[in-house]
Design an enzyme around this catalytic site. Structure first.
Site, short mmCIF file in Angstrom:
data_model
loop_
_atom_site.label_atom_id
_atom_site.label_comp_id
_atom_site.label_asym_id
_atom_site.label_seq_id
_atom_site.Cartn_x
_atom_site.Cartn_y
_atom_site.Cartn_z
N ASP A 32 0.85 -1.19 0.07
CA ASP A 32 -0.04 -0.10 -0.12
C ASP A 32 0.73 1.22 -0.11
OD1 ASP A 32 -3.18 0.47 1.08
OD2 ASP A 32 -1.77 2.15 1.10
N ASN A 89 -13.06 -3.46 2.80
CA ASN A 89 -13.85 -2.22 2.74
C ASN A 89 -14.99 -2.51 1.49
OD1 ASN A 89 -12.81 -1.13 5.13
ND2 ASN A 89 -11.37 -0.29 3.80
N HIS A 102 -10.29 -5.18 -3.24
CA HIS A 102 -8.91 -5.56 -2.54
C HIS A 102 -8.98 -5.73 -1.16
CE1 HIS A 102 -9.86 -1.26 -2.15
NE2 HIS A 102 -9.08 -1.41 -1.19
N LEU A 103 -8.17 -6.92 -0.86
CA LEU A 103 -8.10 -7.14 0.65
C LEU A 103 -6.86 -6.18 1.12
CD1 LEU A 103 -8.02 -11.11 1.11
CD2 LEU A 103 -9.86 -9.56 1.02
P1 AMP Z 1 -9.78 1.50 0.46
O1 AMP Z 1 -10.00 2.67 1.40
O2 AMP Z 1 -10.37 0.14 1.06
O3 AMP Z 1 -10.47 1.47 -1.11
O4 AMP Z 1 -8.47 1.37 0.29
C1 AMP Z 1 -7.61 1.89 -0.93
C2 AMP Z 1 -6.04 1.65 -0.48
O5 AMP Z 1 -5.26 1.84 -1.88
C3 AMP Z 1 -5.76 2.75 0.31
O6 AMP Z 1 -5.17 2.20 1.32
C4 AMP Z 1 -4.69 3.64 -0.58
O7 AMP Z 1 -3.48 3.94 0.27
C5 AMP Z 1 -4.30 2.65 -1.55
N1 AMP Z 1 -3.78 2.89 -2.94
C6 AMP Z 1 -4.23 3.92 -3.50
N2 AMP Z 1 -3.51 4.10 -4.58
C7 AMP Z 1 -2.42 3.12 -4.48
C8 AMP Z 1 -1.37 3.01 -5.52
N3 AMP Z 1 -1.16 3.61 -6.58
N4 AMP Z 1 -0.54 1.90 -5.01
C9 AMP Z 1 -0.65 1.20 -3.88
N5 AMP Z 1 -1.64 1.73 -3.01
C10 AMP Z 1 -2.67 2.74 -3.37
#
Ligand code: AMP
Length: 116
Positions: A32, A89, A102-103
């Site tokens: 992440d 989520n 995503h997990l």
């Molecule tokens: P959610 O809130 O469950 O949708 O989580 C989305 C996650 O994706 C967050 O923890 C972000 O930090 C992560 N995220 C967003 N863009 C990227 C990226 N380009 N590379 C890695 N993680 C990302």
């Protein structure tokens, strides 16, 4: 399979970089970008599915594969003994920001319950 404009599809297609820790035909796992714990890995299906509530019976194997991959990654990251949390989520109240399933695999620190 992929959706234009989806950041996780772009990562799965190697159009944008990520720190990949695991990959097979169906699944990709990467760090992440804004880690919330010392270990914070995202595990995604390569197939674009927006959210858990869009799943059908035919996705059972894929979803199971995400959890098995999370377990294997937790072992590799050496957080299995201390413990870890898997978070998935779904939709706005849960804080879903990226609409590609995503997990979150979180470990390396103590977590509170109930979650915030
Ligand atoms: P959610 O809130 O469950 O949708 O989580 C989305 C996650 O994706 C967050 O923890 C972000 O930090 C992560 N995220 C967003 N863009 C990227 C990226 N380009 N590379 C890695 N993680 C990302």
């Amino acid at each position: 399979m992929s959706k234009a404009g989806c950041i996780f599809c772009k990562i799965a297609n190697k159009e944008i970089p990520a720190k990949i820790v695991f990959e097979n035909n169906q699944i990709l796992a990467f760090e992440d970008v804004r880690p919330q714990a010392p270990t914070h890995i995202l595990i995604i299906p390569k197939q674009h599915i927006e959210k858990i509530s869009d799943l059908t019976e035919s996705d059972t194997g894929m979803i199971g594969g995400l959890i098995v991959a999370a377990k294997d990654i937790a072992n590799k990251q050496a957080v299995e003994k201390s413990g870890y949390r898997i978070v998935l989520n779904c939709n706005k109240d849960a804080g879903q920001e990226v609409f590609h399933i995503h997990l979150h695999l979180l470990g390396g620190r103590k977590f509170t319950w109930p979650p915030g």
